[in-house]
Every structure is written in structure tokens, then in C-alpha cells.
Design a protein around this motif. Structure first.
Motif, mmCIF file in Angstrom:
data_model
loop_
_atom_site.group_PDB
_atom_site.id
_atom_site.type_symbol
_atom_site.label_atom_id
_atom_site.label_comp_id
_atom_site.label_asym_id
_atom_site.label_seq_id
_atom_site.Cartn_x
_atom_site.Cartn_y
_atom_site.Cartn_z
ATOM 1 N N GLU A 1 0.844 -1.192 0.000
ATOM 2 C CA GLU A 1 0.000 0.000 0.000
ATOM 3 C C GLU A 1 0.883 1.247 0.000
ATOM 4 O O GLU A 1 1.841 1.340 0.771
ATOM 5 C CB GLU A 1 -0.902 0.014 1.233
ATOM 6 N N ASN B 1 0.791 5.593 0.032
ATOM 7 C CA ASN B 1 0.011 6.801 0.240
ATOM 8 C C ASN B 1 0.982 7.974 0.188
ATOM 9 O O ASN B 1 1.721 8.227 1.131
ATOM 10 C CB ASN B 1 -0.713 6.752 1.589
ATOM 11 N N MET C 1 -0.488 -3.562 -5.710
ATOM 12 C CA MET C 1 -0.482 -2.625 -4.590
ATOM 13 C C MET C 1 -1.776 -1.835 -4.624
ATOM 14 O O MET C 1 -2.458 -1.805 -5.650
ATOM 15 C CB MET C 1 0.713 -1.666 -4.678
ATOM 16 N N THR C 2 -2.073 -1.192 -3.522
ATOM 17 C CA THR C 2 -3.168 -0.238 -3.521
ATOM 18 C C THR C 2 -2.577 1.146 -3.308
ATOM 19 O O THR C 2 -1.592 1.321 -2.579
ATOM 20 C CB THR C 2 -4.211 -0.537 -2.421
ATOM 21 N N VAL D 1 -3.571 4.725 -1.852
ATOM 22 C CA VAL D 1 -4.520 5.449 -1.019
ATOM 23 C C VAL D 1 -4.259 6.924 -1.252
ATOM 24 O O VAL D 1 -3.134 7.400 -1.075
ATOM 25 C CB VAL D 1 -4.350 5.091 0.473
ATOM 26 N N VAL E 1 -9.245 4.459 -2.482
ATOM 27 C CA VAL E 1 -8.322 3.347 -2.614
ATOM 28 C C VAL E 1 -8.396 2.854 -4.051
ATOM 29 O O VAL E 1 -9.460 2.485 -4.540
ATOM 30 C CB VAL E 1 -8.667 2.208 -1.628
#
Length: 168
Positions: A58, A60, A97-98, A100, A112
Motif C-alpha cells: 500500500e 500513500n 499494490m493499492t 490510497v 483506494v
């Protein structure tokens, strides 16, 4: 992809070796009073965000540290770029992957999105190129444009296209 990202980061390190802390943190009118250091910190922190997010799959970019030391101390910025390059060498495989992110300008609302490590690495590289172009504008205002070559801040596709024009 790792090699081309590393090349961009090396270009930044090469520039940093030619700058002192005063020019690095000098406000530049054409950058809305931003500094070369702020742009380099921004690049560094995007790569750090991605690399830190690999283990949890993840990323961000909104939750960066915004470390003032990286935008005022040439050596700290150089060292961070070096560490990023070392970490990039450990990336061997793509993975899901994400991302955010908050795309709203009026509220704090995380979205997301599905992404991949390689897609985000491509994003970091293009983001780096974009900020290098802005750094180049700043160098011009400081009369320091001679510190970088003509391809600093130019997209790889543009460099290749320009090369085809000169071969005609």
C-alpha cells in the motif's frame, strides 16, 4: 525501469554536489517562492513513500514526512537519494499494490485504487522528471543553468524523439 529511475536520481545527486545550502534553499520567484530543496525533498519523499509501502502493498503519497532537513541540507538530500537508489536495487518483481489518495480539494476523503509496484515506480519516475523540469527553471533564475545538461528534466520519450530529428 529501476535503471532509468536510478539514472534520474543520480542526475539529482550530481546537481547536489554542485550546490551549496544557500542556493539549495533560496526562494525563487518563478517557482512561487519555492526552493530547489523543496522540489528535491518532494521527489525524495515520493520515492520513500513507495518504497516504505512495498511490504504492506500500500502506498500513500499524501502522508509524507515533509522533512525540512531534506530541503535545506544538501548532504541530507544527497544521502537520502543514495539510500533510495540502494533500496531500488532490491526491487526484483512487480506486485499488486493499492494507492490510497485524497483526490478531493474540499474534503478529506481517502480513495483506494488498484495499482502495482511497477506502475507506481513509473509514476515516481515521471513525477521526478516533472520536478526536475521545475528545478531547471529555478536554476535558470539563479543563473546556474550550466550545472545541468540539456536533458535534465526532459522526458525519456522526448529525448528519443529529439534524437530522431537530428538523425534525419
Amino acid at each position: 525501469m529501476i535503471d532509468s529511475s536510478t539514472d534520474r536520481l543520480t542526475e539529482l545527486q550530481t546537481l547536489l554536489l554542485k550546490l551549496d545550502n544557500k542556493d539549495f534553499s533560496r526562494q525563487i520567484k518563478t517557482l512561487s517562492d519555492g526552493t530547489l530543496g523543496q522540489h528535491i525533498r518532494h521527489i525524495v519523499e515520493f520515492y520513500i513513500s513507495l518504497l516504505d509501502g512495498i511490504e504492506d502493498s500500500e502506498v500513500n503519497y499524501d502522508n509524507r514526512n515533509r522533512d525540512v532537513n531534506l530541503e535545506t541540507d544538501v548532504k541530507a538530500a544527497w544521502d537520502s537519494l543514495y539510500k533510495i537508489k540502494l533500496q531500488l536495487q532490491t526491487v526484483k518483481n512487480n506486485k499488486m499494490m493499492t494507492l490510497v489518495t485524497n483526490l478531493s480539494s474540499t474534503e478529506s476523503k481517502a480513495e483506494v485504487l488498484v495499482s502495482s509496484l511497477y506502475r507506481e515506480l513509473a509514476y515516481c519516475q515521471e513525477h521526478c522528471t516533472h520536478h526536475q523540469a521545475l528545478i531547471k527553471v529555478g536554476l535558470q533564475e539563479l543563473n546556474l543553468l550550466h550545472l545541468v545538461d540539456k536533458n535534465f528534466g526532459v522526458a525519456h520519450s522526448t529525448i528519443i524523439y529529439r534524437d530522431t530529428l537530428t538523425k534525419v
